[in-house]
Write a protein that holds these residues in place. Structure first.
Motif, short mmCIF file in Angstrom:
data_model
loop_
_atom_site.label_atom_id
_atom_site.label_comp_id
_atom_site.label_asym_id
_atom_site.label_seq_id
_atom_site.Cartn_x
_atom_site.Cartn_y
_atom_site.Cartn_z
N PRO A 8 49.32 42.92 28.82
CA PRO A 8 48.26 42.29 29.60
C PRO A 8 47.68 43.24 30.64
CG PRO A 8 50.07 40.76 29.33
CD PRO A 8 50.55 42.09 28.80
N ARG A 9 46.36 43.30 30.71
CA ARG A 9 45.67 44.14 31.71
C ARG A 9 44.56 43.31 32.34
NH1 ARG A 9 45.08 50.08 28.75
NH2 ARG A 9 47.33 50.40 28.40
N PRO A 10 44.90 42.42 33.25
CA PRO A 10 43.89 41.57 33.86
C PRO A 10 42.85 42.39 34.61
CG PRO A 10 45.98 41.39 35.02
CD PRO A 10 46.25 42.15 33.78
N PRO A 11 41.61 41.91 34.69
CA PRO A 11 40.54 42.69 35.32
C PRO A 11 40.64 42.79 36.83
CG PRO A 11 39.75 40.52 34.70
CD PRO A 11 41.13 40.64 34.16
N PHE A 12 41.51 42.00 37.44
CA PHE A 12 41.66 42.06 38.90
C PHE A 12 43.08 41.66 39.29
CE2 PHE A 12 39.28 38.31 37.52
CZ PHE A 12 40.20 37.32 37.75
N ARG A 68 46.41 42.39 40.24
CA ARG A 68 46.29 42.85 41.62
C ARG A 68 45.89 41.71 42.55
NH1 ARG A 68 43.33 46.17 38.51
NH2 ARG A 68 41.37 45.41 39.39
N ASN A 69 45.39 40.62 41.98
CA ASN A 69 44.99 39.45 42.77
C ASN A 69 45.45 38.21 42.02
OD1 ASN A 69 43.75 37.47 44.30
ND2 ASN A 69 41.78 38.54 44.44
N ALA A 70 46.77 37.98 42.06
CA ALA A 70 47.36 36.89 41.29
C ALA A 70 46.81 35.51 41.65
CB ALA A 70 48.89 36.92 41.47
N PRO A 71 46.56 35.21 42.92
CA PRO A 71 46.01 33.88 43.23
C PRO A 71 44.66 33.63 42.57
CG PRO A 71 46.89 34.90 45.21
CD PRO A 71 46.90 35.95 44.14
N ARG A 72 43.81 34.64 42.59
CA ARG A 72 42.50 34.48 41.95
C ARG A 72 42.64 34.31 40.44
NH1 ARG A 72 37.64 39.00 41.49
NH2 ARG A 72 36.40 37.83 39.95
#
Length: 400
Positions: free
Chosen positions: A396-400, A275-279
């Protein structure tokens, strides 16, 4: 968007995701740079002129400067078209500047301090200015302003630190400069009125970025192989030294296996799902920074227990022999969390085991201490294999 040549500057959806040959050519410079960092650290552990802790601190500052140059280049080529003449020119300039920094590394806190600092500042600021001028302010003039303002804060610290004769002043100045550069990089260079923005934002090519991280980590493993091969080829080929050589090779295989187990292979999918690829892309860079530092330090440990496998184990040597694997597992745990929002128990257990080994291995010989670290890494790899057999392929399930 285009440069003055009419060639598109920002990547299109159909642009090549694989690294170009010119980018791989650039990586060769950083192979050499890592060997110079390792040589410095090995000297600190063996000749004691600078002192181990002081030497490690200096090597860390130099490594962070080189990593900043490489990572900003990678983010730029994952956002901009690496086939565009403007971008290719920047890659070539980066290669020249990074090579100059690398050859200065052995005496970068001495006679070559000014060369290292001025080259770093010229490269970081020069690339931004060139992009702005050659691209007629495109692709993002506000990003140019952000980056220049932050480098404008750190640049005087780098240059003054490089020019002063007092080495006790240079270290603090460069430490503050590195902190400014990395805080700006991590936060997206926040600037009054125009805010913050990480390079590329959601326009970063995830597959390209992930591949570049993987490639640099393999470079670090290759540098460790270079160190162990050089150490063994210069040894007497005695049984203990041969054992150290075989142990070091096995350890490099374990490092490769642990890194590429699932999370190391699906970073691009994690960035695409975020949801926040740059971060996420930024935090992945820091995870790789820690892992690569750990691999370089582990390679230093190879040198130590191959050349001096028996006898008294200096306590400081455990910083490399055990500390290198600790850093690697810590960075790999961070990457796993970034990809799956969890950390495997085997990695946490491995970190705990390496910590508990410190008071035990201090009484052992260097080769035995290296073997103990390898056993822990092997246990982590076995845990990964068992978990893979029990579970279906994870998304993959990134935290943000």
């Amino acid at each position: 968007m285009s440069g003055n040549s009419g060639v598109p500057l920002v990547r299109g959806e159909a642009s090549l995701q694989r690294a170009t040959f010119l980018e791989l050519f650039l990586d060769l410079v950083f192979v050499f740079a890592l060997t110079r960092i390792s040589a410095r650290v090995i000297a600190d552990f063996t000749d004691g002129q600078r002192g181990v802790l002081a030497g490690l601190g200096q090597a860390l500052l130099l490594f962070l400067a080189l990593w900043a140059v490489w990572s900003l280049t990678v983010w730029s080529t994952s956002w901009l078209d690496p086939e565009a003449p403007i971008v290719q020119t920047v890659i070539v300039l980066t290669m020249i500047g990074a090579m100059t920094m690398a050859v200065a590394v052995p005496d970068a806190f001495g006679a070559r301090a000014a060369l290292f600092a001025i080259t770093y500042v010229s490269l970081q600021i020069g690339r931004v200015v060139y992009f702005h001028v050659a691209g007629h302010g495109r692709p993002d003039p506000r990003q140019t302003l952000r980056v220049l303002l932050w480098f404008g804060v750190s640049a005087p610290l780098w240059i003054i630190g490089g020019l002063v004769d007092d080495g006790t002043v240079r270290g603090p100045l460069w430490t503050v400069a590195v902190l400014v550069d990395y805080v700006g990089l991590y936060l997206g260079w926040p600037t009054p009125r125009i805010g913050a923005q990480r390079i590329g934002g959601r326009m970063i090519a995830a597959e390209h970025l992930a591949e570049r991280y993987q490639q640099f980590l393999l470079i670090a493993i290759g540098e460790a192989i270079f160190v162990l091969g050089l150490a063994f080829s210069g040894s007497g080929f005695h049984a203990d030294q041969t054992g150290g050589y075989v142990l070091a090779l096995a350890t490099t295989v374990l490092l490769w296996r642990i890194y590429f187990h699932v999370a190391g292979r699906v970073q691009d999918a994690a960035v695409n799902h975020s949801r926040n690829a740059p971060r996420l892309a930024t935090e992945m860079a820091f995870a790789h920074l820690i892992m690569i530092a750990g691999i370089v330090l582990t390679g230093v440990g190879f040198e130590l227990f191959i050349t001096e496998p028996r006898g008294h184990l200096p306590a400081a040597w455990l910083i490399a022999i055990l500390g290198g694997p600790v850093l690697f597992l810590a960075g790999r745990s961070a990457l796993e969390y970034q990809v799956f929002a969890r950390v495997s128990r085997s990695r946490l257990a491995g970190l705990l085991a390496l910590g508990l080994l410190v008071p035990v291995t201090i009484r052992l010989e260097p080769l035995t201490a290296g073997a103990a670290a390898a056993v822990v890494l092997a246990a982590v790899a076995v845990g990964d294999a068992r978990r893979s057999r029990r579970r279906l392929a994870e998304t993959p399930r990134p935290p943000f």
